[in-house]
Design a protein around this motif. Structure first.
Motif, PDB file in Angstrom:
ATOM      1  N   ILE A   6      37.998  37.627  38.924  1.00  4.33           N
ATOM      2  CA  ILE A   6      38.910  36.538  38.565  1.00  4.33           C
ATOM      3  C   ILE A   6      38.255  35.169  38.677  1.00  4.33           C
ATOM      4  CG2 ILE A   6      41.073  35.386  39.204  1.00  4.33           C
ATOM      5  CD1 ILE A   6      42.147  38.196  39.866  1.00  4.33           C
ATOM      6  N   HIS A  21      43.083  37.183  45.836  1.00  2.00           N
ATOM      7  CA  HIS A  21      43.830  37.436  44.606  1.00  2.00           C
ATOM      8  C   HIS A  21      44.771  38.619  44.831  1.00  2.00           C
ATOM      9  CE1 HIS A  21      40.799  34.804  42.983  1.00  2.00           C
ATOM     10  NE2 HIS A  21      39.864  35.631  43.413  1.00  2.00           N
ATOM     11  N   THR A  22      45.902  38.564  44.184  1.00  2.00           N
ATOM     12  CA  THR A  22      46.868  39.656  44.336  1.00  2.00           C
ATOM     13  C   THR A  22      46.411  40.875  43.549  1.00  2.00           C
ATOM     14  OG1 THR A  22      48.218  39.047  42.417  1.00  2.00           O
ATOM     15  CG2 THR A  22      48.764  37.987  44.542  1.00  2.00           C
ATOM     16  N   GLN A  23      46.941  42.004  43.938  1.00  2.45           N
ATOM     17  CA  GLN A  23      46.649  43.240  43.227  1.00  2.45           C
ATOM     18  C   GLN A  23      47.104  43.124  41.768  1.00  2.45           C
ATOM     19  OE1 GLN A  23      47.774  46.600  45.540  1.00  2.45           O
ATOM     20  NE2 GLN A  23      47.558  48.010  43.853  1.00  2.45           N
ATOM     21  N   GLU A  24      48.217  42.450  41.539  1.00  2.00           N
ATOM     22  CA  GLU A  24      48.731  42.263  40.184  1.00  2.00           C
ATOM     23  C   GLU A  24      47.767  41.438  39.343  1.00  2.00           C
ATOM     24  OE1 GLU A  24      50.606  41.729  42.998  1.00  2.00           O
ATOM     25  OE2 GLU A  24      51.760  43.595  42.819  1.00  2.00           O
ATOM     26  N   GLU A  25      47.182  40.381  39.945  1.00  2.52           N
ATOM     27  CA  GLU A  25      46.197  39.561  39.223  1.00  2.52           C
ATOM     28  C   GLU A  25      44.980  40.396  38.853  1.00  2.52           C
ATOM     29  OE1 GLU A  25      46.276  35.054  40.885  1.00  2.52           O
ATOM     30  OE2 GLU A  25      45.857  36.585  42.406  1.00  2.52           O
ATOM     31  N   GLN A  27      44.772  43.700  38.556  1.00  4.93           N
ATOM     32  CA  GLN A  27      45.131  44.719  37.568  1.00  4.93           C
ATOM     33  C   GLN A  27      45.303  44.113  36.175  1.00  4.93           C
ATOM     34  OE1 GLN A  27      48.442  46.382  39.721  1.00  4.93           O
ATOM     35  NE2 GLN A  27      47.196  48.066  40.521  1.00  4.93           N
ATOM     36  N   ALA A  28      45.874  42.918  36.098  1.00  5.67           N
ATOM     37  CA  ALA A  28      46.031  42.245  34.805  1.00  5.67           C
ATOM     38  C   ALA A  28      44.665  41.906  34.214  1.00  5.67           C
ATOM     39  CB  ALA A  28      46.881  40.982  34.956  1.00  5.67           C
ATOM     40  N   ARG A  29      43.751  41.427  35.040  1.00 11.54           N
ATOM     41  CA  ARG A  29      42.401  41.091  34.562  1.00 11.54           C
ATOM     42  C   ARG A  29      41.676  42.348  34.074  1.00 11.54           C
ATOM     43  NH1 ARG A  29      38.876  39.302  31.669  1.00 11.54           N
ATOM     44  NH2 ARG A  29      36.830  38.829  32.519  1.00 11.54           N
ATOM     45  N   LYS A  80      43.032  45.170  33.000  1.00  8.47           N
ATOM     46  CA  LYS A  80      43.684  45.604  31.756  1.00  8.47           C
ATOM     47  C   LYS A  80      43.174  44.777  30.574  1.00  8.47           C
ATOM     48  CE  LYS A  80      48.159  46.121  29.547  1.00  8.47           C
ATOM     49  NZ  LYS A  80      49.563  45.769  29.550  1.00  8.47           N
ATOM     50  N   GLN A  81      43.069  43.456  30.751  1.00  8.03           N
ATOM     51  CA  GLN A  81      42.585  42.588  29.682  1.00  8.03           C
ATOM     52  C   GLN A  81      41.137  42.909  29.317  1.00  8.03           C
ATOM     53  OE1 GLN A  81      44.521  40.232  27.916  1.00  8.03           O
ATOM     54  NE2 GLN A  81      42.773  40.639  26.595  1.00  8.03           N
ATOM     55  N   GLU A  83      41.187  46.215  27.345  1.00  7.15           N
ATOM     56  CA  GLU A  83      41.750  46.014  26.010  1.00  7.15           C
ATOM     57  C   GLU A  83      40.760  45.275  25.107  1.00  7.15           C
ATOM     58  OE1 GLU A  83      45.527  44.126  26.761  1.00  7.15           O
ATOM     59  OE2 GLU A  83      46.521  46.074  27.088  1.00  7.15           O
TER      60      GLU A  83
END
Length: 169
Positions: free
Chosen positions: A135, A149-153, A155-157, A159-160, A163
């Motif tokens: 991140i 950083h959060t686990q959600e941050e 995981q979103a990174r 995933k991006q 993709e």
């Protein structure tokens, strides 16, 4: 499927046992181990499988001609790969670092080169910089320890990144 801490710890014990087995079976070769970096309690999903396939392809390509053994495991606790190469440890580690640093998903690959006792070689042993945070690009170990950083941050990174990779391929 979410995994438990007990499952994760048991998988680490099995991985160490498998590494020891391969180190004893191939004492004159170098052991390279792959896992996929996937934070959270779900280690095996669509994104981790894409990452694992990309990692295996990159590893087989870069170590081609020096491979004595390959075994791959698709576990609920994550994807694992074991490669035995005729390269010496330093050369094998340089290749591993180059893959991690140059592949579009390389920051999601954890490619360890083991010494004869089963301890992973450090990146600095072959002149490479520490792994960077997904991140903020600080040293990953500092962000991990500080839980910056959060686990959600994360995981979103991830995933991006995957993709973007899939759309390029």
């Amino acid at each position: 499927m979410e995994i438990t801490l007990d499952q994760l710890l048991a998988s680490r014990e099995r991985r160490v046992a498998r590494q020891q087995e391969l180190l004893h079976k191939y004492p004159d070769a170098t052991l390279v181990c792959l896992t996929v970096i996937m934070p959270g309690s779900v280690k095996r999903n669509f994104f981790s499988l894409i990452t694992a396939n990309a990692a295996v392809t990159a590893i087989l390509d870069r170590y081609e001609g020096s491979i004595e053994h390959v075994s791959l495991k698709d576990e609920v606790t994550g994807y694992e790969g074991y490669l035995v190469t005729t390269h010496d440890r330093e050369q094998a580690k340089r290749i591993a670092c180059d893959i991690e640093d140059s592949h579009p998903l390389g920051r999601l690959f954890d490619i360890d080169v083991m010494d004869e006792q089963g301890t992973p070689m450090s990146r600095s042993a072959v002149g490479h910089q520490p792994r960077r945070c997904l991140i903020c690009n600080n040293e990953a170990r500092f962000c991990m320890r500080a839980r910056a950083h959060t686990q959600e941050e994360l995981q979103a990174r991830i995933k991006q990144m995957i993709e973007d990779y899939v759309h390029r391929v």
